[in-house]
Design an enzyme around this catalytic site. Structure first.
Site: not given
Length: 343
Positions: A120, A117, A113, A106, A332, A93
């Site tokens: 997220c 988190c 990832c 961005c 995100c 993205e």
């Protein structure tokens, strides 16, 4: 696997000059190629009209290193979120955020990832691999091409943890600065904090804005929100941030996502202010952008204003930043996850 090392994007003018000479061409074509890659955003060597027709035909299949647009979502505020398909088929993205005076991109630094988190969407989708510097720069070129406007600012706040890919991120920063002409002070690198990596970045002595995603002012809550925090206790993280300021002479920005009823209480604002007392820093408060996978909620206006006011009263520099493009699944990982569910 990431883009092959032989792709042209990501190479300096010196490296491109060496490459064109290997193709039997005069050295000046290296500067021409550099301009077409980084200023004109060429996607194929056949586009480079200053090259002889025979050379363009000979090299038509040589990989430049550009992604393709898999999907684009546009919000009412003109923010555009892109899903880009890489050479190996993986999807990342990137977001183009226009205002009256600037165009910000961005960018992602990893496919997925590994930090997991709790709030997220990207972390829910798992981790695939690091991006190459070329794949990072390509995101900026794509947005520039799509908006037909020069990109002025780049933030490493997309998918992934930039400090787990420091080598390629630093290389991308230098390309964006030296080859595309974007000032380092217009570049921002954001991290949740990775042990030893903050000081590693500091020693590059870049002039970028450095942002640390804090999200809590006590260790137990931070571990709940950011599982990797258990390997990097808050006092150590803050100590390294102070060293970062000493080494670079640049202040640290702290990102603090406000989660309704979780970390937006007045006593937590007071605790945060105590953590940052005497610190050359700035706090960005970001009201949470909800996702379907978890139950966190966006705080109300009173909570946001109260938290901000307490920090100001404690002489902590603070700004409330609202997410752009909420209608376009701008958190995100949201858009990528949503489309994956439909396939």
């Amino acid at each position: 696997m990431p883009l092959t090392e032989e792709t042209l994007l990501g190479k300096s003018v010196e490296e491109l000059t060496t490459w064109v000479k290997q193709q039997g061409q005069p050295a000046y074509r290296g500067k021409q190629l550099h301009q077409w890659l980084y200023q004109k955003g060429a996607r194929s060597l056949t586009e480079i009209s200053v090259f002889p027709k025979a050379l363009r035909e000979e090299l038509k299949d040589y990989p430049i290193g550009r992604s393709s647009i898999y999907h684009c979502s546009v919000a009412p505020d003109k923010t555009r979120k892109y899903l880009l398909q890489l050479e190996d088929g993986l999807i990342i993205e990137t977001v183009g955020i226009p205002t009256a005076k600037r165009l910000t991109v961005c960018v992602s630094s990893q496919v997925g990832c590994p930090m997991s988190c709790d709030f997220c969407a990207t972390g829910k989708g798992g981790y695939e691999r690091n991006l190459s510097s070329a794949e990072i720069v390509d995101q900026v070129l794509t947005v520039q091409e799509e908006f037909q406007e020069r990109v002025s600012h780049v933030v490493f706040m997309g998918m992934g943890e930039p400090l787990l890919n420091t080598k390629e991120v630093v290389k991308a920063i230098k390309i964006l600065n030296q080859d595309m002409g974007i000032g380092q002070r217009s570049l921002t690198v954001s991290t949740v904090g990775v042990k030893k990596k903050i000081l590693e970045l500091a020693h590059h002595k870049l002039q970028v804005t450095f942002a640390v995603s804090l999200h809590a002012a006590n260790q137990s809550l931070r571990e709940k929100l950011i599982p990797s925090a258990k390997f990097y206790p808050l006092p150590k993280l803050l100590a390294d941030c102070r060293k970062y300021v000493e080494i670079t002479g640049r202040r640290v920005s702290f990102e603090y996502i406000l989660l309704g009823g979780v970390n937006d209480l007045p006593e937590q604002a007071i605790k945060l202010a105590k953590c940052l007392k005497g610190f050359q820093s700035h706090v960005n408060l970001i009201p949470y952008n909800p996702i379907e996978e978890v139950d966190y909620r966006r705080p109300n206006a009173d909570s946001i204003n109260s938290f901000s006011s307490i920090l100001e009263e404690q002489n902590i520099a603070v700004t409330v930043r609202y997410s752009r493009g909420l209608e376009a699944n701008a958190a995100c990982g949201q858009l990528r996850a949503m489309l994956a569910q439909k396939e």
